[in-house]
Design a protein around this motif. Structure first.
Motif, PDB file in Angstrom:
ATOM      1  N   ILE A  28      24.677  48.949  70.181  1.00  0.00           N
ATOM      2  CA  ILE A  28      25.019  49.077  70.949  1.00  0.00           C
ATOM      3  C   ILE A  28      24.033  49.064  71.975  1.00  0.00           C
ATOM      4  CG2 ILE A  28      26.680  50.318  73.079  1.00  0.00           C
ATOM      5  CD1 ILE A  28      27.559  51.888  70.071  1.00  0.00           C
ATOM      6  N   TYR A  84      27.239  43.187  67.730  1.00  0.00           N
ATOM      7  CA  TYR A  84      26.740  43.315  68.934  1.00  0.00           C
ATOM      8  C   TYR A  84      26.915  43.201  69.987  1.00  0.00           C
ATOM      9  CZ  TYR A  84      22.851  43.342  72.063  1.00  0.00           C
ATOM     10  OH  TYR A  84      21.814  44.332  73.431  1.00  0.00           O
ATOM     11  N   LEU A  85      27.299  44.520  71.454  1.00  0.00           N
ATOM     12  CA  LEU A  85      28.054  44.591  71.661  1.00  0.00           C
ATOM     13  C   LEU A  85      26.873  45.025  73.196  1.00  0.00           C
ATOM     14  CD1 LEU A  85      31.196  47.485  70.881  1.00  0.00           C
ATOM     15  CD2 LEU A  85      30.686  45.215  70.879  1.00  0.00           C
ATOM     16  N   ASP A  86      27.493  44.418  74.077  1.00  0.00           N
ATOM     17  CA  ASP A  86      26.254  44.406  75.526  1.00  0.00           C
ATOM     18  C   ASP A  86      27.161  43.989  76.732  1.00  0.00           C
ATOM     19  OD1 ASP A  86      24.889  44.953  77.306  1.00  0.00           O
ATOM     20  OD2 ASP A  86      22.988  44.094  76.153  1.00  0.00           O
ATOM     21  N   ASP A  87      27.313  44.584  77.565  1.00  0.00           N
ATOM     22  CA  ASP A  87      28.007  43.597  78.941  1.00  0.00           C
ATOM     23  C   ASP A  87      26.726  42.843  79.483  1.00  0.00           C
ATOM     24  OD1 ASP A  87      29.914  45.534  78.834  1.00  0.00           O
ATOM     25  OD2 ASP A  87      29.296  46.924  79.976  1.00  0.00           O
ATOM     26  N   ARG A  97      23.473  39.185  75.258  1.00  0.00           N
ATOM     27  CA  ARG A  97      24.389  39.059  74.068  1.00  0.00           C
ATOM     28  C   ARG A  97      24.778  37.456  73.340  1.00  0.00           C
ATOM     29  NH1 ARG A  97      28.331  40.569  77.611  1.00  0.00           N
ATOM     30  NH2 ARG A  97      29.156  38.515  77.780  1.00  0.00           N
ATOM     31  N   THR A 136      28.522  39.053  68.233  1.00  0.00           N
ATOM     32  CA  THR A 136      29.029  39.157  69.911  1.00  0.00           C
ATOM     33  C   THR A 136      30.356  39.665  70.031  1.00  0.00           C
ATOM     34  OG1 THR A 136      28.509  37.440  71.136  1.00  0.00           O
ATOM     35  CG2 THR A 136      26.623  38.348  69.963  1.00  0.00           C
ATOM     36  N   LEU A 181      30.553  45.335  75.659  1.00  0.00           N
ATOM     37  CA  LEU A 181      30.665  46.722  75.608  1.00  0.00           C
ATOM     38  C   LEU A 181      32.394  47.207  75.983  1.00  0.00           C
ATOM     39  CD1 LEU A 181      29.724  49.569  74.222  1.00  0.00           C
ATOM     40  CD2 LEU A 181      28.441  49.736  75.990  1.00  0.00           C
ATOM     41  N   ARG A 214      36.987  50.851  76.636  1.00  0.00           N
ATOM     42  CA  ARG A 214      37.373  50.547  75.233  1.00  0.00           C
ATOM     43  C   ARG A 214      37.169  51.644  74.759  1.00  0.00           C
ATOM     44  NH1 ARG A 214      34.487  45.600  72.883  1.00  0.00           N
ATOM     45  NH2 ARG A 214      34.111  45.927  70.473  1.00  0.00           N
ATOM     46  N   GLU A 246      22.519  52.804  68.578  1.00  0.00           N
ATOM     47  CA  GLU A 246      22.809  53.071  70.397  1.00  0.00           C
ATOM     48  C   GLU A 246      21.446  52.843  70.883  1.00  0.00           C
ATOM     49  OE1 GLU A 246      22.942  55.230  73.683  1.00  0.00           O
ATOM     50  OE2 GLU A 246      21.863  56.939  72.399  1.00  0.00           O
ATOM     51  N   ALA A 258      21.799  52.416  74.327  1.00  0.00           N
ATOM     52  CA  ALA A 258      21.892  51.634  75.598  1.00  0.00           C
ATOM     53  C   ALA A 258      21.851  53.126  76.462  1.00  0.00           C
ATOM     54  CB  ALA A 258      23.728  51.515  75.528  1.00  0.00           C
ATOM     55  N   ALA A 314      28.162  55.770  76.072  1.00  0.00           N
ATOM     56  CA  ALA A 314      27.825  55.302  75.237  1.00  0.00           C
ATOM     57  C   ALA A 314      26.945  55.957  73.696  1.00  0.00           C
ATOM     58  CB  ALA A 314      27.075  54.055  75.644  1.00  0.00           C
TER      59      ALA A 314
END
Length: 341
Positions: free
Chosen positions: A179, A204-207, A212, A222, A225, A231, A242, A244, A249
């Motif tokens: 994250i 891989y999660l990311d805004d 990404r 990817t 998030l 979510r 983690e 974030a 998160a």
């Protein structure tokens, strides 16, 4: 010689300081060749993490030995990675692998961070660094590796590695969730290290779309998030990282970990208290790790992974520039800058 000093958020200054000298047979003097900006450096420079200056700055570096004592274990001309935390390699903590809390130094003894009370050990954005216990501290740079590529190994790459490498060695082929966010390069390095270490799946999660894209070049799947869009944890992972730095998160990370999973929080949670769903962690049998990386202990594995060609830290670097630009460039929001001498 010249050394870069942090004065206050948004203000750096080059100062003339004395050239360091050997003081023991195990000492070395090194000349930094490439210095990477740590994720934390960005937040010190912008005031997100409040630290009082002045102190010498820069702590992720590959350097060249220019002087060495007879028992230093290195020779002039040799290229080495310099761990950012000072450690002796001889005390009980070091022998147990806790090189970030060496008994020979005060707590938070670092290069370039000003953490140890009333003590400034110098910084990497300078003409030279004094390395005590060089026979333990300095790790030779493997042949063929570019100092610019490896500059962040002494902290952020090692930080990403420790969150996935040992866990995958214990559980080959395990699934990994990263994250991304506040500890932006550490999260990316963790994703790349997980791919390199043979994870069965890496998500891989990311805004942030730019991060990404970098994670994808490292071999990870990817997705955004999107916690703000509601979510929920809908998959369970063996290993969770983690990076974030938010309570939301961290709670999501806990709920995304499978039974007997391992969650490593590599971000610094800056609030005095961070609420977490510990009851859920308890019933999952979750191992939760939150601590500074013991950089020196992990460096051999990190450099071996890069040298074998499986891990490509250059995909995280967004900018390479000269030492002279360091003060002005420190607030650049991108994930990784490397300064070259």
């Amino acid at each position: 010689m010249q050394a870069l000093y942090f004065l206050k958020p948004g203000q750096f200054e080059w100062r003339e300081v004395a050239m360091p000298r050997l003081a023991a047979d195990t000492d070395a003097i090194v000349r930094p060749l490439a210095v990477a900006r740590c994720d934390l450096d960005l937040y010190i420079a912008t005031g997100v993490v409040p630290l009082a200056g002045p102190f010498a700055f820069g702590h992720e570096t590959v350097a060249e030995v220019i002087e060495a004592g007879p028992a230093a274990g290195v020779v002039p001309g040799q290229r080495v990675v310099v761990p950012f935390q000072l450690s002796c390699g001889r005390c009980d903590a070091c022998r147990r692998g806790f090189t970030g809390s060496c008994d020979a130094y005060p707590p938070l003894a670092n290069y370039g961070l000003g953490g140890a009370p009333r003590t400034d050990f110098g910084g990497a954005l300078s003409g030279a660094m004094h390395v005590r216990f060089a026979d333990h501290m300095l790790v030779p740079l493997p042949d063929g590796l570019d100092p610019v590529t490896v500059a962040s190994a002494s902290d952020n790459i090692a930080d990403g590695w420790r969150a996935v490498g040992p866990q995958l060695a214990a559980r080959p082929g395990a699934s990994v969730l990263v994250i991304g966010g506040l500890a932006q390069s550490v999260g990316l390095y963790a994703a790349g290290c997980a791919v390199a270490a043979g994870a069965g799946r890496v998500l891989y999660l990311d805004d942030d779309a730019g991060r990404r894209a970098r994670a994808a070049t490292l071999g990870a799947e990817t997705e955004p998030l999107a916690l703000g869009e509601g979510r929920r944890a809908r998959e369970l992972f063996d290993i969770v990282v983690e990076a974030a730095g938010t309570a939301e998160a961290l709670a999501f990370a806990i709920r995304s970990a499978g039974r007997n999973g391992v969650l490593t929080s590599v971000a610094i949670h800056l609030s005095p208290l961070t609420p977490v769903p510990l009851t859920e962690a308890y019933y999952r049998g979750l191992t939760l790790v939150t601590a500074r990386v013991d950089s020196r202990a992990h460096l051999p594995a990190v450099l071996g992974c890069i040298a074998c060609g499986a891990l490509h830290p250059a995909h995280v670097t967004h900018r390479v520039t000269g030492f002279a630009e360091a003060g002005d460039a420190m607030a650049d929001p991108g994930p990784k800058i490397v300064f070259v001498a």
